[in-house]
Design a protein around this motif. Structure first.
Motif, PDB file in Angstrom:
ATOM      1  N   ASP A 195       0.833  -1.200   0.000  1.00 53.51           N
ATOM      2  CA  ASP A 195       0.000   0.000   0.000  1.00 53.51           C
ATOM      3  C   ASP A 195       0.871   1.255   0.000  1.00 53.51           C
ATOM      4  O   ASP A 195       1.729   1.424   0.858  1.00 53.51           O
ATOM      5  CB  ASP A 195      -0.891  -0.022   1.239  1.00 53.51           C
ATOM      6  CG  ASP A 195      -1.809   1.171   1.333  1.00 53.51           C
ATOM      7  OD1 ASP A 195      -2.089   1.806   0.298  1.00 53.51           O
ATOM      8  OD2 ASP A 195      -2.252   1.482   2.451  1.00 53.51           O
ATOM      9  N   GLY A 196       0.647   2.110  -0.980  1.00 56.01           N
ATOM     10  CA  GLY A 196       1.309   3.404  -0.995  1.00 56.01           C
ATOM     11  C   GLY A 196       2.728   3.409  -1.523  1.00 56.01           C
ATOM     12  O   GLY A 196       3.446   4.393  -1.364  1.00 56.01           O
ATOM     13  N   TYR A 197       3.142   2.325  -2.148  1.00 56.60           N
ATOM     14  CA  TYR A 197       4.498   2.257  -2.700  1.00 56.60           C
ATOM     15  C   TYR A 197       4.432   1.563  -4.041  1.00 56.60           C
ATOM     16  O   TYR A 197       3.740   0.561  -4.159  1.00 56.60           O
ATOM     17  CB  TYR A 197       5.426   1.485  -1.762  1.00 56.60           C
ATOM     18  CG  TYR A 197       6.866   1.505  -2.231  1.00 56.60           C
ATOM     19  CD1 TYR A 197       7.710   2.539  -1.868  1.00 56.60           C
ATOM     20  CD2 TYR A 197       7.365   0.500  -3.046  1.00 56.60           C
ATOM     21  CE1 TYR A 197       9.032   2.575  -2.307  1.00 56.60           C
ATOM     22  CE2 TYR A 197       8.677   0.537  -3.485  1.00 56.60           C
ATOM     23  CZ  TYR A 197       9.502   1.560  -3.118  1.00 56.60           C
ATOM     24  OH  TYR A 197      10.798   1.602  -3.548  1.00 56.60           O
ATOM     25  N   PRO A 198       5.078   2.038  -5.018  1.00 60.99           N
ATOM     26  CA  PRO A 198       5.913   3.220  -5.092  1.00 60.99           C
ATOM     27  C   PRO A 198       5.084   4.490  -5.209  1.00 60.99           C
ATOM     28  O   PRO A 198       3.928   4.443  -5.640  1.00 60.99           O
ATOM     29  CB  PRO A 198       6.736   2.994  -6.365  1.00 60.99           C
ATOM     30  CG  PRO A 198       5.850   2.155  -7.219  1.00 60.99           C
ATOM     31  CD  PRO A 198       5.068   1.291  -6.282  1.00 60.99           C
ATOM     32  N   GLN A 199       5.679   5.591  -4.847  1.00 64.13           N
ATOM     33  CA  GLN A 199       4.990   6.874  -4.958  1.00 64.13           C
ATOM     34  C   GLN A 199       5.512   7.704  -6.107  1.00 64.13           C
ATOM     35  O   GLN A 199       4.861   8.663  -6.517  1.00 64.13           O
ATOM     36  CB  GLN A 199       5.098   7.659  -3.657  1.00 64.13           C
ATOM     37  CG  GLN A 199       4.343   6.999  -2.524  1.00 64.13           C
ATOM     38  CD  GLN A 199       4.332   7.829  -1.267  1.00 64.13           C
ATOM     39  OE1 GLN A 199       5.002   8.844  -1.146  1.00 64.13           O
ATOM     40  NE2 GLN A 199       3.536   7.397  -0.302  1.00 64.13           N
ATOM     41  N   GLU A 200       6.690   7.357  -6.606  1.00 61.65           N
ATOM     42  CA  GLU A 200       7.278   8.090  -7.723  1.00 61.65           C
ATOM     43  C   GLU A 200       7.846   7.093  -8.720  1.00 61.65           C
ATOM     44  O   GLU A 200       8.160   5.955  -8.368  1.00 61.65           O
ATOM     45  CB  GLU A 200       8.381   9.027  -7.229  1.00 61.65           C
ATOM     46  CG  GLU A 200       7.868  10.129  -6.327  1.00 61.65           C
ATOM     47  CD  GLU A 200       8.962  11.088  -5.895  1.00 61.65           C
ATOM     48  OE1 GLU A 200      10.103  10.963  -6.396  1.00 61.65           O
ATOM     49  OE2 GLU A 200       8.664  11.955  -5.064  1.00 61.65           O
ATOM     50  N   LEU A 201       8.010   7.545  -9.951  1.00 61.45           N
ATOM     51  CA  LEU A 201       8.490   6.695 -11.026  1.00 61.45           C
ATOM     52  C   LEU A 201       9.855   6.087 -10.708  1.00 61.45           C
ATOM     53  O   LEU A 201      10.082   4.900 -10.945  1.00 61.45           O
ATOM     54  CB  LEU A 201       8.543   7.496 -12.331  1.00 61.45           C
ATOM     55  CG  LEU A 201       8.914   6.737 -13.587  1.00 61.45           C
ATOM     56  CD1 LEU A 201       8.027   5.528 -13.805  1.00 61.45           C
ATOM     57  CD2 LEU A 201       8.846   7.672 -14.786  1.00 61.45           C
TER      58      LEU A 201
END
Length: 116
Positions: free
Chosen positions: A24-30
């Motif tokens: 949950d909530g990962y990854p947040q960026e490329l």
């Protein structure tokens, strides 16, 4: 790097006991997604809970300005990530505009249909 190492350790310790992992909530960026794939592997399924900024802000207890800033930051970071997963793996968008129970059931249906 620390988060990824902790994820890897937890996943490796449970490899024989599970059909998959929900992160949950990962990854947040490329860059996080690319690092995850290079060190752990490509995910087979990526769920994206799709809802409006209005729905997100209604779930927050922060003040309006802070909430709006965080939502804007989320969209800026997530749009490239969503495009990346749409092109590389199985991205499933889940309508998250309903009640918590409705959203949970929709997630379960999505996962069940993927596992068949």
């Amino acid at each position: 790097g620390i988060v990824l190492e902790l994820l890897k350790e937890a996943m490796v310790s449970k490899l024989g006991d599970t059909k998959g992992f929900l992160i949950d909530g990962y990854p947040q960026e490329l860059k996080d997604a690319e690092e995850f794939e290079s060190k752990i592997g490509e995910p087979k399924l990526v769920l994206c809970l799709d809802c409006s900024a209005e729905t997100m802000s209604s779930q927050s207890s922060e003040n309006t300005e802070t909430t709006e800033d965080r939502i804007e930051s989320y969209y800026q970071a997530s749009n490239p990530l969503i495009a990346y997963y749409e092109s590389r793996t199985q991205l499933c968008k889940v309508d998250a505009e309903g009640t918590q129970e409705d959203v949970f059931l929709e997630i379960c249906k999505t996962i069940d249909s993927f596992l068949k």
